[in-house]
Design a protein around this motif. Structure first.
Motif, PDB file in Angstrom:
ATOM      1  N   PHE A  19       0.823  -1.193   0.000  1.00 18.73           N
ATOM      2  CA  PHE A  19       0.000   0.000   0.000  1.00 18.73           C
ATOM      3  C   PHE A  19       0.868   1.259   0.000  1.00 18.73           C
ATOM      4  O   PHE A  19       1.632   1.498   0.926  1.00 18.73           O
ATOM      5  CB  PHE A  19      -0.949   0.021   1.198  1.00 18.73           C
ATOM      6  N   GLU A  21       1.155   4.991   0.576  1.00 15.17           N
ATOM      7  CA  GLU A  21       0.425   6.023   1.311  1.00 15.17           C
ATOM      8  C   GLU A  21       0.536   7.385   0.645  1.00 15.17           C
ATOM      9  O   GLU A  21      -0.445   8.102   0.513  1.00 15.17           O
ATOM     10  CB  GLU A  21       0.950   6.122   2.748  1.00 15.17           C
ATOM     11  N   GLN A  37       6.057   6.841  -0.107  1.00 17.43           N
ATOM     12  CA  GLN A  37       5.923   6.373   1.275  1.00 17.43           C
ATOM     13  C   GLN A  37       4.990   5.173   1.307  1.00 17.43           C
ATOM     14  O   GLN A  37       3.847   5.247   0.880  1.00 17.43           O
ATOM     15  CB  GLN A  37       5.375   7.488   2.159  1.00 17.43           C
ATOM     16  N   TYR A  38       5.498   4.056   1.838  1.00 19.22           N
ATOM     17  CA  TYR A  38       4.704   2.834   1.995  1.00 19.22           C
ATOM     18  C   TYR A  38       4.118   2.747   3.400  1.00 19.22           C
ATOM     19  O   TYR A  38       4.615   3.365   4.337  1.00 19.22           O
ATOM     20  CB  TYR A  38       5.579   1.604   1.753  1.00 19.22           C
ATOM     21  N   GLN A  39       3.112   1.907   3.528  1.00 18.82           N
ATOM     22  CA  GLN A  39       2.477   1.682   4.820  1.00 18.82           C
ATOM     23  C   GLN A  39       3.398   0.903   5.760  1.00 18.82           C
ATOM     24  O   GLN A  39       3.392   1.134   6.959  1.00 18.82           O
ATOM     25  CB  GLN A  39       1.167   0.922   4.620  1.00 18.82           C
ATOM     26  N   THR A  40       4.179  -0.021   5.213  1.00 16.17           N
ATOM     27  CA  THR A  40       5.069  -0.821   6.052  1.00 16.17           C
ATOM     28  C   THR A  40       6.493  -0.813   5.509  1.00 16.17           C
ATOM     29  O   THR A  40       6.729  -0.622   4.312  1.00 16.17           O
ATOM     30  CB  THR A  40       4.605  -2.292   6.139  1.00 16.17           C
ATOM     31  N   CYS A  43       7.134  -3.492   2.823  1.00 16.61           N
ATOM     32  CA  CYS A  43       6.715  -3.121   1.469  1.00 16.61           C
ATOM     33  C   CYS A  43       7.813  -2.318   0.767  1.00 16.61           C
ATOM     34  O   CYS A  43       8.092  -2.534  -0.414  1.00 16.61           O
ATOM     35  CB  CYS A  43       5.426  -2.306   1.498  1.00 16.61           C
ATOM     36  N   GLU A  72       8.359  11.117   7.564  1.00 19.00           N
ATOM     37  CA  GLU A  72       6.996  11.238   7.047  1.00 19.00           C
ATOM     38  C   GLU A  72       6.979  12.257   5.917  1.00 19.00           C
ATOM     39  O   GLU A  72       7.593  13.313   6.024  1.00 19.00           O
ATOM     40  CB  GLU A  72       6.074  11.715   8.177  1.00 19.00           C
ATOM     41  N   ASP A  84      -1.725  12.152  -1.529  1.00 15.73           N
ATOM     42  CA  ASP A  84      -1.839  11.447  -0.265  1.00 15.73           C
ATOM     43  C   ASP A  84      -3.000  10.473  -0.421  1.00 15.73           C
ATOM     44  O   ASP A  84      -4.156  10.873  -0.406  1.00 15.73           O
ATOM     45  CB  ASP A  84      -2.089  12.432   0.885  1.00 15.73           C
ATOM     46  N   THR A  86      -4.028   8.366   1.595  1.00 17.51           N
ATOM     47  CA  THR A  86      -4.760   8.173   2.853  1.00 17.51           C
ATOM     48  C   THR A  86      -5.693   9.349   3.138  1.00 17.51           C
ATOM     49  O   THR A  86      -6.471   9.297   4.078  1.00 17.51           O
ATOM     50  CB  THR A  86      -3.784   8.015   4.044  1.00 17.51           C
ATOM     51  N   HIS A 126       9.185   3.688   4.769  1.00 10.70           N
ATOM     52  CA  HIS A 126       8.034   3.445   5.631  1.00 10.70           C
ATOM     53  C   HIS A 126       8.179   4.395   6.816  1.00 10.70           C
ATOM     54  O   HIS A 126       9.254   4.567   7.347  1.00 10.70           O
ATOM     55  CB  HIS A 126       8.061   1.995   6.131  1.00 10.70           C
TER      56      HIS A 126
END
Length: 128
Positions: A19, A21, A37-40, A43, A72, A84, A86, A126
């Motif tokens: 995912f 982000e 930027q990844y969620q984890t 990833c 971030e 973004d 999210t 991440h």
């Protein structure tokens, strides 16, 4: 650049590995660069392992992927230069003036996608 590298193109390239982000693209003296930027963390590692040295388009736009030292990404606008995933309710530009992206400087380890020669760069990471 022969072919456009947009937020949508980068999302198509990086989404299969987890995912995504946030994505921010910008122009520097070294050429077009992007931060993803990844969620984890896993990833981001998977994306770098799978995509390092690959081309975005057939025969061009080779990826040079490095991990970013940012915690971030700050995305203020969802438009052709930043997204973004999210927060889909972000405006596409500031009211009453032309859109400007935050200045992401040439900090060490920040970039990750370098397209052929001085082409696109991007940081894959991440956030904690």
């Amino acid at each position: 650049m022969l072919y456009p590298i947009t937020v949508e193109v980068l999302h198509q390239v990086f989404f299969p590995h987890g995912f995504v982000e946030k994505i921010v693209t910008f122009q520097k003296s070294a050429g077009f660069q992007a931060l993803i930027q990844y969620q984890t963390r896993q990833c981001a590692i998977s994306a770098r392992t799978a995509l390092q040295g690959r081309n975005i388009y057939d025969g061009c736009c080779q990826l040079d992927i490095q991990f970013s030292n940012l915690d971030e990404l700050q995305v203020n606008y969802n438009n052709e230069r930043s997204r973004d995933f999210t927060n889909p309710s972000l405006p596409s530009e500031p009211k009453g003036r032309s859109s400007q992206q935050p200045g992401y400087g040439d900090a060490g380890g920040m970039y990750a996608l370098q397209a052929s020669g001085a082409g696109p760069g991007a940081g894959v990471f991440h956030h904690n």
